[in-house]
Design a protein around this motif. Structure first.
Motif, PDB file in Angstrom:
ATOM      1  N   THR A 117      -6.061   0.420  -7.594  1.00  0.00           N
ATOM      2  CA  THR A 117      -5.056  -0.604  -7.282  1.00  0.00           C
ATOM      3  C   THR A 117      -5.274  -1.871  -8.090  1.00  0.00           C
ATOM      4  OG1 THR A 117      -6.426  -1.453  -5.477  1.00  0.00           O
ATOM      5  CG2 THR A 117      -4.803   0.236  -4.919  1.00  0.00           C
ATOM      6  N   ARG A 118      -6.490  -2.065  -8.621  1.00  0.00           N
ATOM      7  CA  ARG A 118      -6.893  -3.266  -9.363  1.00  0.00           C
ATOM      8  C   ARG A 118      -6.800  -4.509  -8.475  1.00  0.00           C
ATOM      9  NH1 ARG A 118      -4.881  -5.011 -13.927  1.00  0.00           N
ATOM     10  NH2 ARG A 118      -6.929  -5.190 -14.916  1.00  0.00           N
ATOM     11  N   LEU A 119      -6.995  -4.301  -7.189  1.00  0.00           N
ATOM     12  CA  LEU A 119      -7.109  -5.397  -6.235  1.00  0.00           C
ATOM     13  C   LEU A 119      -8.582  -5.618  -5.904  1.00  0.00           C
ATOM     14  CD1 LEU A 119      -4.217  -4.463  -3.769  1.00  0.00           C
ATOM     15  CD2 LEU A 119      -4.289  -6.472  -5.262  1.00  0.00           C
ATOM     16  N   PRO A 120      -8.949  -6.806  -5.437  1.00  0.00           N
ATOM     17  CA  PRO A 120     -10.355  -7.073  -5.089  1.00  0.00           C
ATOM     18  C   PRO A 120     -10.731  -6.418  -3.767  1.00  0.00           C
ATOM     19  CG  PRO A 120      -9.023  -9.007  -4.620  1.00  0.00           C
ATOM     20  CD  PRO A 120      -8.113  -8.017  -5.298  1.00  0.00           C
ATOM     21  N   ILE A 121     -10.911  -5.129  -3.791  1.00  0.00           N
ATOM     22  CA  ILE A 121     -11.127  -4.362  -2.569  1.00  0.00           C
ATOM     23  C   ILE A 121     -12.398  -3.536  -2.713  1.00  0.00           C
ATOM     24  CG2 ILE A 121      -9.723  -2.390  -3.310  1.00  0.00           C
ATOM     25  CD1 ILE A 121      -8.617  -2.328  -0.425  1.00  0.00           C
ATOM     26  N   LEU A 122     -13.255  -3.599  -1.715  1.00  0.00           N
ATOM     27  CA  LEU A 122     -14.545  -2.919  -1.767  1.00  0.00           C
ATOM     28  C   LEU A 122     -14.439  -1.525  -1.167  1.00  0.00           C
ATOM     29  CD1 LEU A 122     -18.008  -4.392  -1.311  1.00  0.00           C
ATOM     30  CD2 LEU A 122     -17.422  -2.461   0.166  1.00  0.00           C
ATOM     31  N   GLN A 123     -15.123  -0.575  -1.795  1.00  0.00           N
ATOM     32  CA  GLN A 123     -15.165   0.798  -1.319  1.00  0.00           C
ATOM     33  C   GLN A 123     -16.541   1.090  -0.722  1.00  0.00           C
ATOM     34  OE1 GLN A 123     -12.172   3.145  -2.042  1.00  0.00           O
ATOM     35  NE2 GLN A 123     -11.596   0.997  -1.905  1.00  0.00           N
ATOM     36  N   GLY A 124     -16.545   1.672   0.457  1.00  0.00           N
ATOM     37  CA  GLY A 124     -17.803   2.012   1.103  1.00  0.00           C
ATOM     38  C   GLY A 124     -17.634   3.212   2.006  1.00  0.00           C
ATOM     39  N   GLY A 125     -18.702   3.595   2.676  1.00  0.00           N
ATOM     40  CA  GLY A 125     -18.662   4.742   3.564  1.00  0.00           C
ATOM     41  C   GLY A 125     -17.605   4.589   4.638  1.00  0.00           C
ATOM     42  N   THR A 126     -16.993   5.702   5.030  1.00  0.00           N
ATOM     43  CA  THR A 126     -15.886   5.663   5.978  1.00  0.00           C
ATOM     44  C   THR A 126     -16.256   6.344   7.285  1.00  0.00           C
ATOM     45  OG1 THR A 126     -13.653   6.488   6.403  1.00  0.00           O
ATOM     46  CG2 THR A 126     -14.965   7.702   4.807  1.00  0.00           C
TER      47      THR A 126
END
Length: 470
Positions: A91-100
């Motif tokens: 998305t090129r947004l400032p969004i963090l990915q982590g465990g779900t």
């Protein structure tokens, strides 16, 4: 939004009519990116860390600190890679990915099957038993064979997300989902997470309330106080003022409560019995994890062996993949609102879901025991710090990769007491719910599928943040 005009990297004048210091495409100074990136790292630490700790018992590594440390390093390492992929190619947004947590329920269901139950202590292998004999012969193999089953299920189920994203099916569905559906979705994301926040905060409500009050103090009442700092520039020492409280309110609030817990633990003010109320506010509960963690560890694909695949496990994981997809769509809109970006177009949402699916595949290959998804608490932090720069989250991803290589560094944060994490979550999840409600102001109620996104005024930003009075 109009570009923010800055005369120098150290000038932090907010955009007229808004309270964003840096919007999505702007580049803060490198030292600010490091500090804010570290703050996002710490905010996500509790959520990411809780996943391997939850899986420790069903994976049969409850009494194996070394294996837990490896699993923790792996999930942080992979989360950093996925964060950089999402902010750069997704998305090129400032969004963090982590465990779900959407994968936790099917994982626990799989490991609860009779064939994957942990062997009892002192149990000797039955020569007539053909049921996972390696798990009875080798304690190390006992948890790795279970991990490989989870890896295979996540690997195949994640192909569903990749297909939904690259085929454009997600965007097709979005055409029939108006802002009246998106707004409650975002709000419910925040409200549903209050269960986790309440569980952690309930360990000591006094410490949790202190954490909430400190974050409010720094973000609302001290945010206009600029702290004088000294810098050396042009061969001269210069004094400049910096909005430290505004930028690092969540970090300062959490560290203040953490310090108090340390002092109370040092003077034995808190209970020493695990059965007593307030015991989880101690900072010495998980010190063994720090001493047993490896100094340096490099996670790699297939480190636990070749993943195994079974139809029943894959079908269970697909439900988690679908739930993660719906949750992430709402997160994209919330992140756009708080970072000064327009609402994500259909192709960006499709790309984001596809990259998230690829991230889950990477998590399965590396063997984190989980997938990846967007983190709501870090989106809320954008509203508190007023910094929505994509570069900050890319720095966070890089920090997660680098620090994931140092086992003892990650283990230090295990000592953060549950009430401190719970108090922080109460603020963050409340922020997400407020952002969802504030999206209704942009709805044309005569056209339920149309949303209005004019330039953000100060009042609109305050509504989005949901913390300041009009």
């Amino acid at each position: 939004m109009d570009e923010l005009q800055t005369d120098s990297p150290q000038r932090l004048d907010p955009q007229p009519g808004a309270k964003l210091i840096y919007s999505v495409n702007e580049r803060p100074p490198w030292y600010l990116c490091l500090l804010l990136g570290l703050q996002h790292y710490i905010l996500a630490f509790g959520g990411i860390l809780s996943i391997p700790l939850i899986l420790a018992e069903p994976l049969c590594i409850k009494d194996n600190p070394a294996a837990q440390s490896q699993l923790i390093s792996t999930i942080f390492f992979v989360s950093g890679i996925c964060t950089m992929l999402q902010t750069t190619l997704g998305t090129r947004l400032p969004i963090l990915q982590g465990g779900t947590f959407t994968f936790i329920t099917p994982t626990l269901a799989i490991l609860a099957l009779p064939k994957w139950k942990c062997p009892e202590e002192g149990l000797t292998p039955d020569p007539n038993c053909t049921l996972v004999p390696a798990s009875l012969l080798d304690p190390e193999e006992a948890w790795k064979v279970r991990m490989r089953e989870i890896q295979g299920a996540i690997l195949v189920a994640s192909l569903l997300q990749v297909t939904l994203g690259f085929s454009g099916l997600v965007g097709l569905v979005l055409k029939f989902i108006g802002p009246l559906a998106i707004a409650p979705t975002i709000s419910l994301i925040g409200l549903s997470l209050f269960i986790q926040a309440g569980q952690k905060a309930g360990a000591h409500w006094g410490i949790s309330a202190l954490t909430v009050c400190l974050i409010f103090l720094f973000s609302q009442y001290l945010s206009k106080v600029d702290v004088p700092l000294v810098t050396f520039k042009d061969k001269k020492w210069k004094v400049f003022r910096y909005p430290l409280f505004k930028l690092f309110s969540a970090l300062f609030g959490m560290c203040g409560a953490w310090l108090l817990c340390f002092l109370l633990t040092h003077f034995n003010t808190l209970p020493i019995s695990p059965a007593d109320y307030g015991y989880k506010a101690r900072t010495d509960i998980n010190l063994d994890a720090v001493t047993s963690a490896a100094w340096f560890l490099v996670p790699y694909p297939g480190q636990w062996g070749l993943p195994t695949v079974s139809l029943s496990s894959v079908l269970g994981m697909m439900a988690g993949a679908l739930a993660s997809t719906i949750e992430s769509i709402g997160d994209y809109y919330a992140c756009a609102r708080l970072s000064g970006a327009p609402p994500p177009p259909t192709h960006a949402v499709n790309r984001g879901i596809a990259v998230e699916g690829l991230g889950c595949i990477l998590a399965a290959l590396w063997g984190s025991g989980n997938g990846t998804t967007s983190y709501s608490q870090n989106i809320a932090a954008l509203g508190i710090t007023r910094v929505g720069s994509r570069l900050v989250l890319q720095t966070t991803g890089l920090l997660m990769v680098i620090l994931g290589l140092f086992g003892k560094f990650s283990a230090v944060f295990i000592t953060i007491p549950d009430p401190v994490i719970g108090g922080m979550f109460l603020v963050m999840f409340g922020m997400i719910a407020a952002v969802g409600i504030s999206n209704l102001q942009r709805t044309d109620r005569h056209k339920s599928t149309e949303v209005i996104w004019p330039k953000q005024t100060e009042t609109q930003v305050l509504l989005a943040v949901g913390l300041e009075a009009l």
